[in-house]
Design a protein around this motif. Structure first.
Motif, PDB file in Angstrom:
ATOM      1  N   THR A 152       0.868  -1.194  -0.026  1.00  0.00           N
ATOM      2  CA  THR A 152      -0.058   0.213  -0.061  1.00  0.00           C
ATOM      3  C   THR A 152       0.728   1.295  -0.022  1.00  0.00           C
ATOM      4  N   ILE A 153       1.939   1.055   0.881  1.00  0.00           N
ATOM      5  CA  ILE A 153       3.037   2.335   0.870  1.00  0.00           C
ATOM      6  C   ILE A 153       3.541   2.540  -0.465  1.00  0.00           C
ATOM      7  N   LYS A 154       3.732   1.333  -1.225  1.00  0.00           N
ATOM      8  CA  LYS A 154       4.501   1.739  -2.731  1.00  0.00           C
ATOM      9  C   LYS A 154       3.294   2.238  -3.447  1.00  0.00           C
ATOM     10  N   ASN A 155       2.331   1.610  -3.507  1.00  0.00           N
ATOM     11  CA  ASN A 155       1.306   2.157  -4.369  1.00  0.00           C
ATOM     12  C   ASN A 155       1.151   3.672  -4.174  1.00  0.00           C
ATOM     13  N   PRO A 178       1.124  15.965   4.527  1.00  0.00           N
ATOM     14  CA  PRO A 178       0.161  15.245   4.427  1.00  0.00           C
ATOM     15  C   PRO A 178      -1.404  15.929   4.083  1.00  0.00           C
ATOM     16  N   GLU A 179      -1.425  17.297   4.636  1.00  0.00           N
ATOM     17  CA  GLU A 179      -2.779  17.584   4.505  1.00  0.00           C
ATOM     18  C   GLU A 179      -3.085  17.871   3.035  1.00  0.00           C
ATOM     19  N   ASN A 180      -1.953  18.195   2.263  1.00  0.00           N
ATOM     20  CA  ASN A 180      -2.172  18.907   0.870  1.00  0.00           C
ATOM     21  C   ASN A 180      -2.035  17.513   0.006  1.00  0.00           C
ATOM     22  N   ILE A 181      -1.985  16.193   0.575  1.00  0.00           N
ATOM     23  CA  ILE A 181      -2.222  15.085  -0.413  1.00  0.00           C
ATOM     24  C   ILE A 181      -3.420  14.364  -0.130  1.00  0.00           C
ATOM     25  N   LEU A 182      -4.396  14.397  -0.990  1.00  0.00           N
ATOM     26  CA  LEU A 182      -5.702  13.983  -1.032  1.00  0.00           C
ATOM     27  C   LEU A 182      -5.659  12.355  -1.332  1.00  0.00           C
ATOM     28  N   MET A 184       4.729   7.760   6.486  1.00  0.00           N
ATOM     29  CA  MET A 184       3.872   6.524   6.182  1.00  0.00           C
ATOM     30  C   MET A 184       4.219   5.271   6.901  1.00  0.00           C
ATOM     31  N   PHE A 185       5.457   5.222   7.224  1.00  0.00           N
ATOM     32  CA  PHE A 185       5.671   3.895   8.294  1.00  0.00           C
ATOM     33  C   PHE A 185       5.705   4.098   9.550  1.00  0.00           C
ATOM     34  N   ARG A 186       5.909   5.385  10.124  1.00  0.00           N
ATOM     35  CA  ARG A 186       6.020   5.807  11.255  1.00  0.00           C
ATOM     36  C   ARG A 186       4.477   6.125  11.889  1.00  0.00           C
ATOM     37  N   ARG A 187       3.681   6.595  11.068  1.00  0.00           N
ATOM     38  CA  ARG A 187       2.514   7.018  11.264  1.00  0.00           C
ATOM     39  C   ARG A 187       2.606   8.200  12.244  1.00  0.00           C
ATOM     40  N   LYS A 188       3.774   9.034  12.259  1.00  0.00           N
ATOM     41  CA  LYS A 188       4.023  10.391  13.022  1.00  0.00           C
ATOM     42  C   LYS A 188       5.066  11.042  12.260  1.00  0.00           C
ATOM     43  N   PRO A 189       4.977  12.288  12.293  1.00  0.00           N
ATOM     44  CA  PRO A 189       6.050  13.069  11.586  1.00  0.00           C
ATOM     45  C   PRO A 189       7.401  12.801  11.946  1.00  0.00           C
ATOM     46  N   LEU A 190       8.498  12.862  10.994  1.00  0.00           N
ATOM     47  CA  LEU A 190       9.949  12.554  11.348  1.00  0.00           C
ATOM     48  C   LEU A 190      10.524  13.465  11.941  1.00  0.00           C
ATOM     49  N   PHE A 191      10.446  14.931  11.661  1.00  0.00           N
ATOM     50  CA  PHE A 191      11.454  15.742  12.350  1.00  0.00           C
ATOM     51  C   PHE A 191      10.300  16.846  12.724  1.00  0.00           C
ATOM     52  N   CYS A 192       9.817  16.752  14.391  1.00  0.00           N
ATOM     53  CA  CYS A 192       9.077  17.690  14.805  1.00  0.00           C
ATOM     54  C   CYS A 192       9.461  18.880  15.520  1.00  0.00           C
ATOM     55  N   GLY A 193      10.107  19.888  14.835  1.00  0.00           N
ATOM     56  CA  GLY A 193      10.738  20.848  15.328  1.00  0.00           C
ATOM     57  C   GLY A 193       9.552  22.169  15.805  1.00  0.00           C
ATOM     58  N   ASN A 194       9.991  22.865  16.948  1.00  0.00           N
ATOM     59  CA  ASN A 194       9.085  23.755  17.254  1.00  0.00           C
ATOM     60  C   ASN A 194       9.661  25.221  16.977  1.00  0.00           C
ATOM     61  N   SER A 195      10.613  25.370  16.283  1.00  0.00           N
ATOM     62  CA  SER A 195      11.011  26.489  15.796  1.00  0.00           C
ATOM     63  C   SER A 195      11.984  26.119  14.502  1.00  0.00           C
ATOM     64  N   GLU A 196      12.235  27.104  13.784  1.00  0.00           N
ATOM     65  CA  GLU A 196      13.393  26.821  12.620  1.00  0.00           C
ATOM     66  C   GLU A 196      14.742  26.392  12.989  1.00  0.00           C
ATOM     67  N   ALA A 197      15.236  27.138  14.120  1.00  0.00           N
ATOM     68  CA  ALA A 197      16.521  26.481  14.624  1.00  0.00           C
ATOM     69  C   ALA A 197      16.442  24.991  15.355  1.00  0.00           C
ATOM     70  N   ASP A 198      15.088  24.748  16.022  1.00  0.00           N
ATOM     71  CA  ASP A 198      14.735  23.445  16.430  1.00  0.00           C
ATOM     72  C   ASP A 198      14.897  22.334  15.590  1.00  0.00           C
ATOM     73  N   GLN A 199      14.194  22.922  14.295  1.00  0.00           N
ATOM     74  CA  GLN A 199      14.068  22.043  13.101  1.00  0.00           C
ATOM     75  C   GLN A 199      15.338  21.592  12.435  1.00  0.00           C
ATOM     76  N   LEU A 200      16.212  22.630  12.411  1.00  0.00           N
ATOM     77  CA  LEU A 200      17.575  22.287  11.960  1.00  0.00           C
ATOM     78  C   LEU A 200      18.221  21.466  12.825  1.00  0.00           C
ATOM     79  N   CYS A 201      18.232  21.512  14.296  1.00  0.00           N
ATOM     80  CA  CYS A 201      18.871  20.629  14.982  1.00  0.00           C
ATOM     81  C   CYS A 201      18.368  18.949  14.833  1.00  0.00           C
ATOM     82  N   LYS A 202      17.049  19.078  14.841  1.00  0.00           N
ATOM     83  CA  LYS A 202      16.667  17.903  14.662  1.00  0.00           C
ATOM     84  C   LYS A 202      17.062  16.902  13.443  1.00  0.00           C
TER      85      LYS A 202
END
Length: 232
Positions: free
Chosen positions: A120-123, A147-151, A211-229
């Motif tokens: 299903t993920i491959k499809n 994910p919100e922009n992929i219908l 799609m595998f994890r069913r949760k976001p990969l990088f959940c930063g709370n700011s631009e700097a935190d996002q880069l760190c993650k």
């Protein structure tokens, strides 16, 4: 094209429910009073000048309308464009898209443990990349893949939405670092460097992992935190 832009939306579409509120306005589920079918109404507020709508906005809408004729199976259809003047300096442009009941975020939330089967993920990914390749071949950088922009239709068909809209939203601005949702934002955008289609591929990778994890990969709370993650 100008004739299409001048069309009034009032009386043609009946709002049924509010789907969501974004940075650029409210999205409604509505009924086309002529066909009886449901559509999605996306409102865009555009600054006007003494000559009316900026030419850049008209060009972007014309491009979206042109893509409609290709009828790509993995691209949401732009069915109509309507405009109404709000003030002397602002015009509300309403883009009328086909309506799909769920996005990928909702789809993933409904999946019971242990998650989506590999096939299903491959499809889903094959369809996702097919739609994105079509946009890139037509010189469109999505810039806000999430994910919100992929219908996902009830029969499992993937359709990319909101493509090209970031360019309409920022038609009088340079490409800005705020267009991509933080968790799916490429490093070059976070670092305010120049960028192009590869920023979409970064977002694809993040969504693929989700799609595998069913949760976001990088959940930063700011631009700097996002880069760190990302660097971790």
């Amino acid at each position: 094209m100008l004739g299409i832009m001048a069309k009034e939306i009032r009386g043609q579409y009946e709002p049924v429910a509010e789907i969501g509120v974004g940075a650029y306005g409210t999205v409604y589920k509505a009924r086309d009073l002529q066909s009886g079918k449901f559509v999605a109404l996306k409102n865009v507020r555009v600054q006007t000048n003494e000559n009316g709508l900026p030419l850049s906005t008209v060009r972007e809408v014309a491009l979206l309308k042109r893509l409609e004729h290709f009828d790509h199976p993995n691209i949401v259809k732009l069915m109509d464009v309507c405009a109404s003047t709000r003030t002397d300096r602002e015009t509300k442009v309403t883009l009328v898209f086909e309506h799909v009941d769920q996005d990928l975020k909702t789809y993933l939330n409904k999946v019971p443990p242990p998650g989506l089967p590999l096939e299903t993920i491959k499809n889903l990914m094959r369809q996702f990349l097919s739609g994105l390749e079509f946009l890139h071949l037509n010189c469109i950088v999505h810039r806000d893949l999430k994910p919100e922009n992929i219908l996902v239709t009830s029969c499992g068909q993937v359709k990319l939405a909101d493509f090209g809209l970031a360019r309409i939203y920022s038609c009088q601005m340079a490409l800005t670092p705020v267009v991509v949702t933080l968790w799916y934002r490429a490093p070059e955008v976070l670092l305010q460097s120049t960028y192009a289609t590869p920023v979409d591929i970064w977002s694809v990778g993040c969504i693929f992992a989700e799609m595998f994890r069913r949760k976001p990969l990088f959940c930063g709370n700011s631009e700097a935190d996002q880069l760190c993650k990302i660097f971790e």
